[in-house]
Design an enzyme around this catalytic site. Structure first.
Site, PDB file in Angstrom:
ATOM      1  CE  LYS A  33      -3.803  -2.549   2.403  1.00  0.00           C
ATOM      2  NZ  LYS A  33      -4.385  -2.707   3.646  1.00  0.00           N
TER       3      LYS A  33
ATOM      4  CD  GLN B 288      -3.315  -4.616   6.940  1.00  0.00           C
ATOM      5  OE1 GLN B 288      -3.183  -3.532   6.159  1.00  0.00           O
ATOM      6  NE2 GLN B 288      -4.197  -5.746   6.474  1.00  0.00           N
TER       7      GLN B 288
ATOM      8  CG  ASP C 214      -9.715  -0.143   5.574  1.00  0.00           C
ATOM      9  OD1 ASP C 214      -9.936  -0.510   4.308  1.00  0.00           O
ATOM     10  OD2 ASP C 214      -9.242  -0.649   6.661  1.00  0.00           O
TER      11      ASP C 214
END
Ligand code: NAP
Length: 302
Positions: free
Chosen positions: A53, A97, A120
């Protein structure tokens, strides 16, 4: 029937090209979109995701910050970092994460993220916005990527019967909501199947489009698929393979060879949904940046 292979890498590259252009345009206004990714612990798969990422953000000209914290980080310390990032004007997107170590309450951490920076799409405010059809919210990246694959491959969703296999909050549930929205890439008749669904093969065979997100290697066999259906495979599973040096291979939730012989179009694993997830994360970060600066934002799902 020879199935068309839906090339997730090529479609992700197209999204990246749009992102690159959007970043360049923002830079002419003196604005650089910024993404902060937080990793707690040293899970190798999570570390690899975070690295890719960060790399892709840099390649596309975004400001990228990586916070790698030790496994012993307390919840309080993690939330303090999230709050610092919430207040940082150079950061427009925050991602913690998943999964964090067991002593961390993931839900509490997600709820600490400013919903305007929740790229997200897991914050309850964004979950509610998706359910309400409010397009200024953030949709989780993998479902958004699945929808984009369908749109870019000219697979008509309007009026189609789509069966989503799996009901997780990361993939299945938001994907079902997204596909039943009014508008492009939506307007589908959606059925969600899960581990308690009876006669699952009968349900999946009724799909014009079947999307598998269950985390069971090659669960979907030819008998689960109607002739001429479109199949999207979200699954990423490690299967032991002593022939390979690393001792395993990656496979999806679909038995690719057998299902490809029967369906009209199919995504491979790897190279299908996977590359789309990161592409949509960056698209969401640019959307957050534009919104935080009061600029018009095209919705990332169009
Ligand atoms: P998850 O949280 O474990 O959820 C799995 C879902 O599948 C659950 O709803 C479960 O039903 C259902 N299920 C499990 N076994 C089943 C069976 N035999 N028959 C029918 N339904 C079954 O998994 P997830 O996070 O959604 O991930 C699913 C897969 O997608 C995994 O392989 C994951 O690695 C992959 N993934 C890929 C990406 C990407 O970027 N490509 C991103 C995220 C996830 P119950 O609810 O009844 O337990």
């Amino acid at each position: 029937m020879a199935a068309k292979i839906i090339d997730g890498k090529a479609i992700a590259n197209k999204v990246h090209a749009d992102s690159r252009r959007a970043v360049e345009e923002l830079k002419t206004r003196g604005i650089t979109p910024g993404l902060a990714v937080v990793l707690v612990g040293d899970d190798p798969a999570s570390r690899a995701y975070v690295r890719s990422k960060d790399k892709m953000c840099r390649e596309l000209g975004l400001h990228s910050v990586k916070h790698e914290l030790p496994a012993a980080t307390t919840q309080q310390e993690l939330i303090a970092l999230v709050e610092k990032l919430n207040a940082d004007p150079a950061i427009h997107g925050i991602l913690v994460q998943s999964p964090p170590p067991a002593h961390i309450d993931e839900r509490a951490v997600i709820e600490a993220i400013d919903p305007r920076k929740d790229v997200d799409g897991f914050h309850p405010v964004n979950v509610a916005k998706l359910a309400l059809g409010d397009r200024d919210g953030f949709v989780p990246c993998t479902p958004l990527g699945c929808q984009k694959l369908l749109v870019e491959s000219a697979v008509e969703t309007a009026g189609a019967h789509i069966v989503v296999l799996g009901r997780s909050m990361i993939v299945g549930k938001p994907l079902a909501l997204l596909l039943m929205q009014k508008g492009r890439g939506g307007d589908a008749t959606v059925t969600v199947a899960h581990s308690r669904t009876r006669n699952i093969a009968e349900v999946t065979r009724s799909a014009d489009i079947l999307i598998a997100a269950i985390g069971r290697a090659e669960f979907v066999q030819a008998e689960h698929v109607r002739e001429g259906a479109v199949v999207i495979d979200v699954g990423i599973n490690r299967v032991d393979d002593p022939i390979l040096d690393r001792g395993y291979r990656l496979t999806g939730d679909v038995d690719f060879a057998n299902v490809a012989a029967k369906c009209a179009a199919i995504t491979p694993v790897p190279g299908g949904v996977g590359p789309m997830t990161i592409a949509m994360l960056i698209a969401n970060t640019i959307k957050a940046c534009r919104q935080l600066h009061g600029l018009e934002s095209e919705t990332a799902w169009d």
